[in-house]
Scaffold this motif. Structure first.
Motif, PDB file in Angstrom:
ATOM      1  N   LEU A  91       0.691  -1.044   0.150  1.00 33.81           N
ATOM      2  CA  LEU A  91       0.039  -0.052  -0.101  1.00 33.81           C
ATOM      3  C   LEU A  91       1.028   1.162   0.190  1.00 33.81           C
ATOM      4  O   LEU A  91       1.995   1.152   0.671  1.00 33.81           O
ATOM      5  CB  LEU A  91      -0.626   0.109   1.293  1.00 33.81           C
ATOM      6  CG  LEU A  91      -1.695  -1.008   1.736  1.00 33.81           C
ATOM      7  CD1 LEU A  91      -1.207  -1.303   3.131  1.00 33.81           C
ATOM      8  CD2 LEU A  91      -3.108  -0.805   1.557  1.00 33.81           C
ATOM      9  N   PHE A  92       0.505   2.135  -0.718  1.00 35.42           N
ATOM     10  CA  PHE A  92       1.504   3.416  -0.611  1.00 35.42           C
ATOM     11  C   PHE A  92       0.277   4.631  -0.361  1.00 35.42           C
ATOM     12  O   PHE A  92      -0.731   4.849  -0.703  1.00 35.42           O
ATOM     13  CB  PHE A  92       2.669   3.639  -1.476  1.00 35.42           C
ATOM     14  CG  PHE A  92       1.966   3.816  -2.956  1.00 35.42           C
ATOM     15  CD1 PHE A  92       1.959   5.239  -3.221  1.00 35.42           C
ATOM     16  CD2 PHE A  92       1.685   2.982  -3.727  1.00 35.42           C
ATOM     17  CE1 PHE A  92       1.473   5.447  -4.543  1.00 35.42           C
ATOM     18  CE2 PHE A  92       1.070   3.349  -4.990  1.00 35.42           C
ATOM     19  CZ  PHE A  92       0.836   4.556  -5.653  1.00 35.42           C
ATOM     20  N   PHE A  93       1.060   5.680   0.140  1.00 34.78           N
ATOM     21  CA  PHE A  93       0.398   7.041   0.169  1.00 34.78           C
ATOM     22  C   PHE A  93       0.869   7.881  -0.814  1.00 34.78           C
ATOM     23  O   PHE A  93       2.203   8.110  -0.788  1.00 34.78           O
ATOM     24  CB  PHE A  93       0.607   7.609   1.709  1.00 34.78           C
ATOM     25  CG  PHE A  93      -0.263   6.905   2.965  1.00 34.78           C
ATOM     26  CD1 PHE A  93      -1.916   7.255   3.020  1.00 34.78           C
ATOM     27  CD2 PHE A  93       0.424   5.820   3.305  1.00 34.78           C
ATOM     28  CE1 PHE A  93      -2.339   6.297   3.879  1.00 34.78           C
ATOM     29  CE2 PHE A  93      -0.236   4.715   4.160  1.00 34.78           C
ATOM     30  CZ  PHE A  93      -1.796   5.054   4.468  1.00 34.78           C
ATOM     31  N   ASP A  94       0.402   8.607  -1.409  1.00 33.52           N
ATOM     32  CA  ASP A  94       0.812   9.691  -2.235  1.00 33.52           C
ATOM     33  C   ASP A  94       1.396  11.053  -1.530  1.00 33.52           C
ATOM     34  O   ASP A  94       0.870  11.082  -0.261  1.00 33.52           O
ATOM     35  CB  ASP A  94      -0.071   9.809  -3.497  1.00 33.52           C
ATOM     36  CG  ASP A  94      -1.415  10.649  -3.008  1.00 33.52           C
ATOM     37  OD1 ASP A  94      -1.454  11.087  -2.108  1.00 33.52           O
ATOM     38  OD2 ASP A  94      -2.210  10.802  -3.954  1.00 33.52           O
ATOM     39  N   TYR A  95       1.735  11.851  -2.351  1.00 31.39           N
ATOM     40  CA  TYR A  95       2.444  12.973  -1.667  1.00 31.39           C
ATOM     41  C   TYR A  95       1.189  14.008  -0.838  1.00 31.39           C
ATOM     42  O   TYR A  95       1.528  14.529  -0.196  1.00 31.39           O
ATOM     43  CB  TYR A  95       3.188  14.133  -2.743  1.00 31.39           C
ATOM     44  CG  TYR A  95       2.089  14.614  -3.816  1.00 31.39           C
ATOM     45  CD1 TYR A  95       1.523  15.934  -3.282  1.00 31.39           C
ATOM     46  CD2 TYR A  95       1.656  13.997  -4.811  1.00 31.39           C
ATOM     47  CE1 TYR A  95       0.581  16.559  -4.309  1.00 31.39           C
ATOM     48  CE2 TYR A  95       0.738  14.509  -5.750  1.00 31.39           C
ATOM     49  CZ  TYR A  95       0.184  15.792  -5.389  1.00 31.39           C
ATOM     50  OH  TYR A  95      -0.734  16.477  -6.313  1.00 31.39           O
TER      51      TYR A  95
END
Length: 137
Positions: A91-95
């Motif tokens: 999973l990742f979080f954008d800026y």
């Protein structure tokens, strides 16, 4: 038997807290550094990673936290992850701090199960706000 049950609960609580801490840390880092920061999940490990936006290449930002071998992510997860743990899952979080997943999705549950018990612990992630909490069904 009661002691074993208590130890299983403790192991699951520790693992779920480690997942939750890394998810929150990734969200904060993504906004602070204005880049994609994620959490990579394998059969019984979790770690912070940097995610290249073009290639989706992952770069480790820390040593992975390895769960007790009696625990693993479970297929009860509803976040679109963890169905085939031989593949790279993250999973990742954008800026902006918005949750992104691979494969696509925006919210759901990461389930952790003990191998010696049928008990589950869930890390729930809300759509939109990406607010995260732990629950015991």
């Amino acid at each position: 038997p009661h002691y074993q049950s208590l130890m299983d609960h403790y192991r699951m609580e520790t693992a779920s807290n480690n997942v939750l801490v890394r998810l929150r840390q990734a969200k904060q880092m993504s906004m602070d550094e204005r880049k994609n920061i994620g959490v990579e999940l394998t059969a019984n490990q979790v770690q912070l990673v940097s995610v290249d936006p073009g290639t989706r290449q992952l770069t480790s930002l820390e040593e992975p936290f390895t769960f007790d071998p009696r625990l693993a992510f479970d297929s009860a997860s509803s976040i679109g992850l963890l169905t085939n743990l031989s593949e790279q899952q993250y999973l990742f979080f954008d800026y902006r701090g918005f949750l992104q997943t691979n494969p696509a999705g925006s919210a759901g549950t990461i389930a952790i199960k003990g191998n010696q018990t049928s008990q589950l612990v869930m890390v729930n992630i809300e759509a939109g706000t990406a607010n995260m909490v732990i629950s015991w069904p």
